[in-house]
Enzyme design. Structure first.
Site, short mmCIF file in Angstrom:
data_model
loop_
_atom_site.label_atom_id
_atom_site.label_comp_id
_atom_site.label_asym_id
_atom_site.label_seq_id
_atom_site.Cartn_x
_atom_site.Cartn_y
_atom_site.Cartn_z
N ARG A 44 12.01 22.29 -31.39
CA ARG A 44 11.14 21.10 -31.18
C ARG A 44 11.22 20.27 -32.46
O ARG A 44 10.87 20.76 -33.55
CB ARG A 44 9.70 21.54 -30.91
CG ARG A 44 8.72 20.38 -30.91
CD ARG A 44 7.34 20.73 -30.39
NE ARG A 44 7.36 20.90 -28.95
CZ ARG A 44 6.27 20.89 -28.18
NH1 ARG A 44 5.08 20.76 -28.72
NH2 ARG A 44 6.37 21.04 -26.88
N HIS A 77 11.74 15.62 -23.16
CA HIS A 77 11.06 16.92 -23.06
C HIS A 77 11.61 17.59 -21.79
O HIS A 77 10.91 17.74 -20.79
CB HIS A 77 9.55 16.71 -22.98
CG HIS A 77 8.74 17.93 -23.27
ND1 HIS A 77 9.31 19.17 -23.55
CD2 HIS A 77 7.40 18.12 -23.33
CE1 HIS A 77 8.35 20.04 -23.77
NE2 HIS A 77 7.18 19.44 -23.63
N GLN A 127 9.91 20.58 -20.00
CA GLN A 127 8.72 20.15 -19.27
C GLN A 127 9.11 19.63 -17.89
O GLN A 127 8.46 19.94 -16.89
CB GLN A 127 8.01 19.04 -20.08
CG GLN A 127 6.74 18.54 -19.43
CD GLN A 127 5.64 19.57 -19.38
OE1 GLN A 127 5.31 20.17 -20.39
NE2 GLN A 127 5.08 19.80 -18.21
N ASP A 172 0.50 11.12 -19.29
CA ASP A 172 0.63 11.85 -20.56
C ASP A 172 -0.18 11.06 -21.60
O ASP A 172 -0.60 9.92 -21.33
CB ASP A 172 2.12 11.93 -20.95
CG ASP A 172 2.37 12.72 -22.23
OD1 ASP A 172 1.46 13.46 -22.67
OD2 ASP A 172 3.48 12.58 -22.81
N CYS A 194 1.43 16.86 -18.44
CA CYS A 194 2.13 17.91 -19.18
C CYS A 194 1.18 18.70 -20.08
O CYS A 194 1.48 19.83 -20.44
CB CYS A 194 3.26 17.30 -19.99
SG CYS A 194 2.69 16.02 -21.12
N ARG A 218 5.89 26.41 -16.80
CA ARG A 218 6.75 26.30 -17.99
C ARG A 218 7.44 27.64 -18.28
O ARG A 218 8.59 27.68 -18.66
CB ARG A 218 5.90 25.88 -19.22
CG ARG A 218 5.35 24.47 -19.19
CD ARG A 218 6.45 23.44 -19.31
NE ARG A 218 7.32 23.69 -20.44
CZ ARG A 218 7.09 23.28 -21.68
NH1 ARG A 218 6.02 22.56 -21.96
NH2 ARG A 218 7.94 23.56 -22.66
N1 CP Z 1 3.36 20.39 -22.60
C1 CP Z 1 3.68 20.88 -23.80
O1 CP Z 1 4.83 20.83 -24.24
O2 CP Z 1 2.65 21.43 -24.49
P1 CP Z 1 2.70 21.93 -26.00
O3 CP Z 1 2.90 20.71 -26.86
O4 CP Z 1 1.37 22.59 -26.24
O5 CP Z 1 3.84 22.87 -26.15
N1 NVA Z 2 4.46 12.91 -25.24
C1 NVA Z 2 3.77 14.03 -25.85
C2 NVA Z 2 4.04 15.27 -25.08
C3 NVA Z 2 3.33 16.49 -25.57
C4 NVA Z 2 3.69 17.72 -24.81
C5 NVA Z 2 4.20 14.16 -27.30
O1 NVA Z 2 5.40 14.00 -27.58
O2 NVA Z 2 3.35 14.42 -28.15
#
Ligand code: CP
Ligand code: NVA
Length: 305
Positions: A102, A129, A132, A223, A263, A291
Site C-alpha cells: 500500500r 484500489h 477492493q 467513498d 469500501c 475482501r
Molecule cells: N477498504 C479498505 O481498504 O480499508 P482499509 O483502509 O482499512 O484497509
Molecule cells: N479513497 C480512500 C479509500 C480508503 C480505503 C483512500 O484512499 O483513503
C-alpha cells in the site's frame, strides 16, 4: 509461480477477472478446500498508509492458505528514502514469494514490479484500489448478475472509483460516476474503462449530477471525500461535495431493491448518512468480509495454484 502482477484491475484479462470472482465465491462457500494450499510461501505486506480491512483480511487470508505473512513497517523500510525502491524490490524478492504494498505513489508499485520477479499486489495507491474492486464485484454478484447491473458511484473520482470503473466495465456493468466538477475520475481511466467495456459489454458515464446517476440504479456506492494523504483539503472538499452526500432521500430514488456499498472506513454525516449505512439493504459489512475471500482467490491466481 507466475510473473503476473496486480497493480491495476486492468492487469487481469476479462476471463481471469471472472475466474477470480468465481473462485472467491467458491472459497467463501468452502474455505477448507483451499486451506494450506500456499504451504510455506512468504507474503510481504507493506503499508505506507493506515489500514484495518486490508491489513487484517490479507493477513488472515495468507495464514488460512498456509502461507506466512511478513508485515513490513513503512517507517522502517523507508521506501525511496532510506533505500531506493529498485533495491528494496530486489532484496525482498530474495526472501518473499509475493509482495503486497500500500503506497502513496503508484509509480513505486511499477518500479517494484519491474525489479521483483515475485508477483506485486497493489493494496491501494493514489490511482487504484484493485483488491477492493474484487470484493465489490463479489458482493454485487451475491445480489444479482453483474451483466447490465447499473452502479452509481457518488462522490470523489478517486482510486476506489477508478478500480470500480475498470472492473465494472470489464464485467458488463453500467457504471455512472457522479462527482463535483474538477473531482472526476482521471480521463485516462475513463478511456481505459470504456475500451475494456467495449470488449466486456460494460459502459462508463462521468456525470456531475448525483440524482441522475442514482435514479433507478441497482447499486449505490460512495467513498470518503478526502482520501488518505488529502487531509489538508478536508474543509474545502466538504463544501464542494455537500450535494453529493448519499442521503436516505437520494438512496430512495435508486431501484426498490438497490443495495448500498462503501469500501469503508465511512464518515457518517459526510459522504453517507447513518440511516443509509444501517439500511437493511446496506451490504457494507459483507463487502468488508469479502475482501478476505477475494484476496485468497487473487493469491491462488497469481501463484497459479
Ligand atoms: N477498504 C479498505 O481498504 O480499508 P482499509 O483502509 O482499512 O484497509
Ligand atoms: N479513497 C480512500 C479509500 C480508503 C480505503 C483512500 O484512499 O483513503
Amino acid at each position: 509461480m507466475t510473473d503476473l502482477d496486480f497493480l491495476s484491475v486492468a492487469d487481469l484479462e476479462i476471463q481471469a477477472l471472472r475466474d477470480v470472482l468465481d473462485r472467491a465465491a467458491a472459497v467463501k462457500k468452502a474455505p477448507r478446500a483451499v486451506r494450506g494450499r500456499l504451504d510455506d510461501m512468504k507474503v510481504g505486506l507493506f503499508f505506507e498508509k493506515p489500514s484495518t480491512r486490508t491489513r487484517v483480511s490479507s493477513e488472515v487470508a495468507i495464514e488460512d492458505l498456509g502461507a506466512h505473512p511478513v508485515v513490513l513497517k513503512a517507517d522502517e523500510v523507508g521506501l525511496g528514502k532510506r533505500e531506493a525502491v529498485e533495491d528494496v524490490a530486489r532484496v525482498l524478492d530474495r526472501y518473499l514469494d509475493v509482495l503486497a504494498f500500500r503506497v502513496f505513489h503508484h509509480s513505486d508499485l511499477e518500479v517494484l514490479a519491474d525489479y521483483a520477479a515475485a508477483p506485486v499486489i497493489n493494496l491501494l495507491s493514489d490511482l487504484e484500489h484493485p483488491c477492493q474492486a474484487l470484493a465489490d464485484l463479489m458482493t454485487i454478484a451475491e445480489h444479482r448478475p453483474l451483466q447490465d447491473t447499473v452502479l452509481a458511484y457518488v462522490g470523489d473520482g478517486n482510486n476506489v472509483a477508478h478500480s470500480l470503473m475498470l472492473a465494472g466495465a470489464m464485467t458488463g456493468m453500467q457504471i455512472r460516476v457522479a462527482t463535483p466538477e474538477g473531482y472526476g475520475p482521471h480521463d485516462d481511466f475513463v478511456r481505459l474503462a470504456r475500451r475494456l467495456g467495449s470488449a466486456g459489454g460494460g459502459t462508463v458515464e462521468a456525470l456531475h449530477d448525483p440524482a441522475a446517476a442514482v435514479k433507478d440504479a441497482d447499486v449505490v456506492y460512495t467513498d470518503v471525500w478526502a482520501s488518505m494523504g488529502q487531509e489538508s483539503e478536508t474543509a474545502t472538499r466538504h463544501e464542494l461535495f455537500a450535494d453529493f452526500q448519499v442521503s436516505l432521500s437520494l438512496f430512495d430514488t435508486a431501484a426498490s431493491d438497490a443495495i448500498f456499498l462503501h469500501c469503508l472506513p465511512a464518515h457518517r454525516g459526510e459522504e453517507v448518512v447513518h440511516a443509509v449505512m444501517e439500511h437493511d439493504r446496506s451490504r457494507v459489512f459483507d463487502q468488508a468480509e469479502n475482501r478476505m475471500h477475494a484476496f485468497k482467490a487473487l493469491l491462488l491466481y497469481l501463484t497459479a495454484l
